[in-house]
Design an enzyme around this catalytic site. Structure first.
Site, PDB file in Angstrom:
ATOM      1  N   HIS A  15       0.858  -1.191   0.000  1.00 54.82           N
ATOM      2  CA  HIS A  15       0.000   0.000   0.000  1.00 54.82           C
ATOM      3  C   HIS A  15       0.894   1.240   0.000  1.00 54.82           C
ATOM      4  CE1 HIS A  15      -3.673  -2.318   0.871  1.00 54.82           C
ATOM      5  NE2 HIS A  15      -2.825  -3.109   1.518  1.00 54.82           N
ATOM      6  N   LYS A  99      -7.905  -6.947  -8.017  1.00 56.23           N
ATOM      7  CA  LYS A  99      -7.969  -7.288  -6.604  1.00 56.23           C
ATOM      8  C   LYS A  99      -9.409  -7.447  -6.156  1.00 56.23           C
ATOM      9  CE  LYS A  99      -6.688  -7.429  -2.222  1.00 56.23           C
ATOM     10  NZ  LYS A  99      -5.569  -7.163  -1.362  1.00 56.23           N
ATOM     11  N   HIS A 174      -1.768 -12.351   1.746  1.00 52.21           N
ATOM     12  CA  HIS A 174      -1.468 -12.289   3.186  1.00 52.21           C
ATOM     13  C   HIS A 174      -2.128 -13.418   3.977  1.00 52.21           C
ATOM     14  CE1 HIS A 174      -5.276 -10.171   2.996  1.00 52.21           C
ATOM     15  NE2 HIS A 174      -4.745  -9.056   2.567  1.00 52.21           N
TER      16      HIS A 174
HETATM   17  O1  DOR Z   1      -4.444  -4.300   7.665  1.00 54.91           O
HETATM   18  C1  DOR Z   1      -4.761  -3.998   6.546  1.00 54.91           C
HETATM   19  N1  DOR Z   1      -4.548  -2.749   6.050  1.00 54.91           N
HETATM   20  N2  DOR Z   1      -5.346  -4.909   5.778  1.00 54.91           N
HETATM   21  C2  DOR Z   1      -5.845  -4.600   4.580  1.00 54.91           C
HETATM   22  O2  DOR Z   1      -6.387  -5.461   3.947  1.00 54.91           O
HETATM   23  C3  DOR Z   1      -5.807  -3.203   4.069  1.00 54.91           C
HETATM   24  C4  DOR Z   1      -4.722  -2.458   4.686  1.00 54.91           C
HETATM   25  C5  DOR Z   1      -4.809  -0.964   4.467  1.00 54.91           C
HETATM   26  O3  DOR Z   1      -5.073  -0.534   3.336  1.00 54.91           O
HETATM   27  O4  DOR Z   1      -4.593  -0.218   5.413  1.00 54.91           O
HETATM   28 ZN    ZN Z   2      -3.173  -5.116   1.823  1.00 54.52          ZN
END
Ligand code: DOR
Ligand code: ZN
Length: 345
Positions: A15, A99, A174
């Site tokens: 991200h 996704k 994950h």
């Molecule tokens: O912990 C997470 N954060 N899991 C996710 O699937 C998305 C991610 C986020 O974009 O902050």
């Molecule tokens: Zn993620």
């Protein structure tokens, strides 16, 4: 072994956010990884190839002078993604997948898929054009215990996708449970999984050590020690289906240290070093390169990187925070020590 030279790795789940936040976190990743698959859960979500083209340009723009890094993009699937958008994405050359966020499963997933029955056409088009499906594998029904959401997803959704669209390449993102590892090991060819540093290093006790620990909260949530052990065995073993995806997910400190804290753990500041700890502890440092730099590229059908990086076994202290635009973020292991260090220059 106190020095480890490996082929430059790729991060198959990352991200990066946007704007000033993007500029703040990108150098951490680009210092370590040659390429990363950038998640599309922005606000608004990246549901078209045109939006992804703009986002990719902003990432390249934010890259500091002299750094090399290739962002690979993935389309945010919705109930209404037209098969034609899938073909456009493939034709772009820079979109490698789409996704699937079950609606409501995690950060910025409201526009995600409400029922798998709404996306069969898009999944068929992906299989035909060769786009890889990345799956956030958790059911969202409030009646399902938060620790069982991944396991339930396998039976209720993932096994149906894998069976009904046999030519579709699928990455179970994950993975956090022994059940997920078992599923991937037994699945047909074309099914793989990414693993994060936090799920390899910590179990769910880490969320409650002496009090509630918001910086150890991510989704899927950390699981039992038994699950962690199975994940480590898979990551450090010989099965090419398991490879690196950090899921580094930066949030401003105040949004995590909050009565309703955001899910996500930032690990890009040590995105390869943390895995080196895992492989070292397992006595399998010799397998780190396969996990971090080879299996993902092979699965996605892109060339392995030619450059290399060097890690040394040398403890360093992680800062308590890093700048994050006008905010600050708290990295994994903040204020603590990491046993492996990236040699730069
Ligand atoms: O912990 C997470 N954060 N899991 C996710 O699937 C998305 C991610 C986020 O974009 O902050
Ligand atoms: Zn993620």
């Amino acid at each position: 072994m106190s020095t480890l030279r490996i082929r430059r790795p790729d991060d198959w789940h990352l991200h990066l956010r946007d704007g000033a936040h993007l500029a703040a976190v990108l150098p951490h990743t680009a210092a370590r990884f040659a390429r990363a698959l950038v998640m599309p859960n922005l606000k608004p979500p990246m549901t078209t190839t045109a939006a992804l083209a703009g986002y990719r340009a902003r990432i390249l723009q934010a890259l500091p002078e002299g750094m090399r890094f290739e962002p690979m993009m993935t389309l945010y699937l919705t109930d209404r993604t037209p098969p034609d958008e899938i073909r456009k994405a493939r034709a772009s050359g820079f979109v490698v997948g789409a996704k699937l966020y079950p609606a409501g499963a995690t950060t910025h997933s409201d526009a995600g898929v409400t029922s798998i029955d709404n996306v069969w056409g898009a999944l068929e088009a992906m299989a035909e054009s060769g786009l890889v499906l990345q799956v956030h594998g958790e059911v969202t029904h409030p009646d399902v215990d938060v620790f069982d959401r991944e396991r339930e997803f396998i039976d209720r959704v993932l096994s149906r996708i894998v069976e009904r669209v046999p030519a579709l390449k699928v990455v179970f993102e994950h993975v956090t449970t022994a059940a997920a590892v078992d599923f991937v090991r037994g699945a047909r060819p074309g099914v793989a999984a990414t693993m994060t540093p936090q799920h390899l290093l910590m179990n769910r006790n880490a969320m409650f050590e002496g009090g509630i620990r918001p910086h150890h909260y991510c989704l899927p949530v950390l699981k039992r020690e038994r699950d962690r052990e199975v994940l480590v065995a898979a990551a450090t073993g010989d099965d090419p289906r398991f490879f690196l995806g950090t899921d580094s997910a930066p949030h401003a400190r105040h949004t995590k240290e909050n009565a309703c804290g955001c899910a996500g753990i930032f690990s890009a500041h040590a995105g390869i070093e943390l895995y080196a700890e895992v492989f070292d502890a397992a006595g399998r440092l010799d397998r780190l390169e396969a996990f971090a730099s080879e299996r993902g590229a092979d699965f996605y059908g892109v060339p392995r990187n030619q450059e290399s990086i060097t890690l040394v076994r040398e403890e360093w202290t992680v800062p308590s925070g890093y700048p994050f635009g006008a905010d600050e973020l708290v990295p994994l292991r903040a204020g603590g020590k990491i046993a492996w260090k990236l040699v730069t220059g």
